[in-house]
Design a protein around this motif. Structure first.
Motif, PDB file in Angstrom:
ATOM      1  N   ARG A   1       9.513   1.414   4.613  1.00  0.00           N
ATOM      2  CA  ARG A   1       8.890   2.658   4.239  1.00  0.00           C
ATOM      3  C   ARG A   1       8.091   2.706   3.205  1.00  0.00           C
ATOM      4  N   LEU A   2       8.138   1.517   2.256  1.00  0.00           N
ATOM      5  CA  LEU A   2       7.149   1.648   1.115  1.00  0.00           C
ATOM      6  C   LEU A   2       5.779   1.139   1.849  1.00  0.00           C
ATOM      7  N   VAL A   3       6.089   0.067   2.556  1.00  0.00           N
ATOM      8  CA  VAL A   3       4.945  -0.464   3.439  1.00  0.00           C
ATOM      9  C   VAL A   3       4.122   0.594   4.099  1.00  0.00           C
ATOM     10  N   ALA A   4       4.948   1.738   4.802  1.00  0.00           N
ATOM     11  CA  ALA A   4       4.458   2.525   5.857  1.00  0.00           C
ATOM     12  C   ALA A   4       3.754   3.694   4.700  1.00  0.00           C
ATOM     13  N   GLY A   5       4.126   3.721   3.591  1.00  0.00           N
ATOM     14  CA  GLY A   5       3.637   4.607   2.887  1.00  0.00           C
ATOM     15  C   GLY A   5       4.456   6.197   2.953  1.00  0.00           C
ATOM     16  N   LEU A   6       5.552   5.619   3.380  1.00  0.00           N
ATOM     17  CA  LEU A   6       6.483   6.962   3.503  1.00  0.00           C
ATOM     18  C   LEU A   6       7.339   7.270   2.464  1.00  0.00           C
ATOM     19  N   GLU A   7       7.445   6.146   1.446  1.00  0.00           N
ATOM     20  CA  GLU A   7       7.952   6.304   0.249  1.00  0.00           C
ATOM     21  C   GLU A   7       7.034   5.837  -0.932  1.00  0.00           C
ATOM     22  N   GLU A   8       7.180   6.577  -2.290  1.00  0.00           N
ATOM     23  CA  GLU A   8       6.474   5.770  -3.147  1.00  0.00           C
ATOM     24  C   GLU A   8       7.100   4.890  -4.130  1.00  0.00           C
ATOM     25  N   ARG A   9       6.479   3.912  -4.316  1.00  0.00           N
ATOM     26  CA  ARG A   9       7.247   2.827  -5.287  1.00  0.00           C
ATOM     27  C   ARG A   9       7.528   3.318  -6.789  1.00  0.00           C
ATOM     28  N   THR A  10       8.502   2.841  -7.432  1.00  0.00           N
ATOM     29  CA  THR A  10       8.768   3.425  -8.875  1.00  0.00           C
ATOM     30  C   THR A  10       7.772   2.640  -9.754  1.00  0.00           C
ATOM     31  N   ALA A  11       7.531   1.255  -9.348  1.00  0.00           N
ATOM     32  CA  ALA A  11       6.830   0.416 -10.177  1.00  0.00           C
ATOM     33  C   ALA A  11       6.187  -0.850  -9.193  1.00  0.00           C
ATOM     34  N   GLY A  12       5.244  -1.394  -9.879  1.00  0.00           N
ATOM     35  CA  GLY A  12       4.630  -2.409  -9.086  1.00  0.00           C
ATOM     36  C   GLY A  12       3.754  -1.994  -8.162  1.00  0.00           C
ATOM     37  N   GLU A  13       3.042  -2.876  -7.355  1.00  0.00           N
ATOM     38  CA  GLU A  13       2.020  -2.499  -6.447  1.00  0.00           C
ATOM     39  C   GLU A  13       2.271  -3.342  -4.990  1.00  0.00           C
ATOM     40  N   ILE A  14       1.846  -2.533  -3.973  1.00  0.00           N
ATOM     41  CA  ILE A  14       1.817  -3.174  -2.657  1.00  0.00           C
ATOM     42  C   ILE A  14       0.293  -2.975  -2.208  1.00  0.00           C
ATOM     43  N   THR A  15      -0.265  -4.067  -1.831  1.00  0.00           N
ATOM     44  CA  THR A  15      -1.592  -4.077  -1.205  1.00  0.00           C
ATOM     45  C   THR A  15      -1.351  -4.594  -0.004  1.00  0.00           C
TER      46      THR A  15
ATOM     47  N   PHE B   1      -1.340   3.620  -0.478  1.00  0.00           N
ATOM     48  CA  PHE B   1      -1.154   5.153  -0.752  1.00  0.00           C
ATOM     49  C   PHE B   1      -1.147   5.786   0.423  1.00  0.00           C
ATOM     50  N   GLY B   2       0.452   6.206   0.684  1.00  0.00           N
ATOM     51  CA  GLY B   2       0.611   6.953   1.839  1.00  0.00           C
ATOM     52  C   GLY B   2       0.330   6.293   3.313  1.00  0.00           C
ATOM     53  N   PRO B   3       0.769   7.077   4.395  1.00  0.00           N
ATOM     54  CA  PRO B   3       0.773   6.249   5.598  1.00  0.00           C
ATOM     55  C   PRO B   3      -0.545   6.367   6.304  1.00  0.00           C
ATOM     56  N   GLY B   4      -0.927   5.415   7.103  1.00  0.00           N
ATOM     57  CA  GLY B   4      -2.092   5.259   7.753  1.00  0.00           C
ATOM     58  C   GLY B   4      -1.971   4.627   8.981  1.00  0.00           C
ATOM     59  N   PRO B   5      -3.073   4.764  10.039  1.00  0.00           N
ATOM     60  CA  PRO B   5      -2.941   4.072  11.313  1.00  0.00           C
ATOM     61  C   PRO B   5      -3.185   2.400  11.106  1.00  0.00           C
ATOM     62  N   ASP B   6      -3.414   2.024  10.085  1.00  0.00           N
ATOM     63  CA  ASP B   6      -3.464   0.670   9.961  1.00  0.00           C
ATOM     64  C   ASP B   6      -2.320  -0.031  10.006  1.00  0.00           C
ATOM     65  N   ARG B   7      -1.090   0.667   9.521  1.00  0.00           N
ATOM     66  CA  ARG B   7       0.486   0.243   9.860  1.00  0.00           C
ATOM     67  C   ARG B   7       0.989   0.936  10.892  1.00  0.00           C
ATOM     68  N   GLY B   8       1.389   0.403  11.991  1.00  0.00           N
ATOM     69  CA  GLY B   8       2.194   1.112  13.054  1.00  0.00           C
ATOM     70  C   GLY B   8       3.823   0.877  12.818  1.00  0.00           C
TER      71      GLY B   8
END
Ligand SMILES: Nc1ncnc2c1ncn2[C@@H]1O[C@H](COP(=O)(O)OP(=O)(O)O)[C@@H](O)[C@H]1O
Ligand SMILES: [Mg+2]
Length: 266
Positions: A59-73, A80-87
């Motif tokens: 859900r963090l990768v999907a952008g459906l949850e926000e992380r509390t700390a750190g970064e996902i790229t 940040f948030g959902p997008g069609p680049d992640r199915g």
């Protein structure tokens, strides 16, 4: 943006990612700081005990949850948030009952404009339905299909959208064992044709060994961490019978079960 334009195919990087949930008893720290690199087109299975945070990671990768700390790229850009680049592939397939099989795939493509014209979208829908052996059923309604066939439509739809990363949370968990086996073979086939970065949550050790390049074992929460990170040595294209009868299989299987048992025992 589509793959051809960016030249990249879904490299994921987690750096010190934490996730805490507010609860009535205070904060629940689900994930310890997690750092992880997933290579482009790598097929990663996530396993771990129930509640270890597998769905949270997706859900963090999907952008459906926000992380509390750190970064996902993804390919260097922060998520940040959902997008069609992640199915996402859902366990309950989420097909629209009033549309035919093909319309369901086309509708998803129409909802996510990516520069492909109508003809190209039609072609993609047909190609992926063909890859999951459903061309004959293209004009039928979902209610006329079995559970496994509906799930195959879900797979075709996810791949036709051509995301850089596919996220699957126990996609075959609701299917009987036989259908599940068929689905695993379908997924192997379609993935080997159109290799994408995949994060697959499963609690099935056999499924992980059959499908994945790499298996990440999460520990029991709170503050779940990566307990093991295992390479799966089987060559591709894969053949289920060959894998099952290989000399490495029993040892890998035992190792994974032992890792899981340790977590469940505590
Ligand atoms: N929205 C939420 N609010 C509070 N706690 C949550 C929420 N979502 C998940 N959790 C907790 O975080 C932990 C990880 O959940 P989850 O990612 O669903 O685990 P898994 O998919 O491995 O079973 C669990 O203890 C769960 O209860
Ligand atoms: Mg889950």
């Amino acid at each position: 943006m589509r793959d051809e334009a960016t030249g990249t195919k879904g490299k994921l990087r987690f750096e010190g990612v934490e996730k805490a949930f507010p609860t009535k008893d205070g904060e629940y720290k689900a994930l310890a700081p997690i750092s992880l690199d997933v290579e482009e087109r790598q097929f990663v299975a996530l396993i771990g005990p129930s509640g270890s945070g597998k769905s949270t990671v997706l859900r963090l990768v999907a952008g459906l949850e926000e992380r509390t700390a750190g970064e996902i790229t993804m390919d260097g850009d922060a998520i940040f948030g959902p997008g069609p680049d992640r199915g996402m592939v859902f366990q309950d397939h989420a097909l629209l009952p009033w549309m035919t099989v093909k319309e369901n795939v086309l509708f998803a493509l129409d909802c996510n404009p990516d520069g492909r014209d109508k003809e190209e979208r039609e072609k993609a829908a047909s190609e992926y339905l063909d890859l999951v052996h459903l061309s004959r059923f293209a004009d039928q309604k979902p209610s006329q299909l079995s559970g496994g066939m509906k799930q195959r439509v879900g797979l075709a739809r996810a791949f036709a959208l051509d995301p850089r990363v596919l996220l699957m949370d126990e996609p075959f968990g609701a299917l009987d064992a036989l259908t599940r086996g068929v689905m695993q073979t379908e997924l192997l086939g379609i993935w080997e044709e159109a290799a994408k970065t995949v994060l697959l949550v499963t609690h099935d050790v056999d499924e992980a060994l059959l499908l994945a390049d790499r298996i990440i074992v999460l520990s029991q929460g709170p503050q779940a961490r990566i307990k093991a990170d295992m390479n799966v040595p089987f060559e591709r294209p894969r053949d289920q019978d060959e894998i099952l009868s290989s000399k490495e299989y029993p040892e890998l299987h035992r190792e994974l079960l032992a890792l899981l048992r340790e977590e469940i025992a505590v």
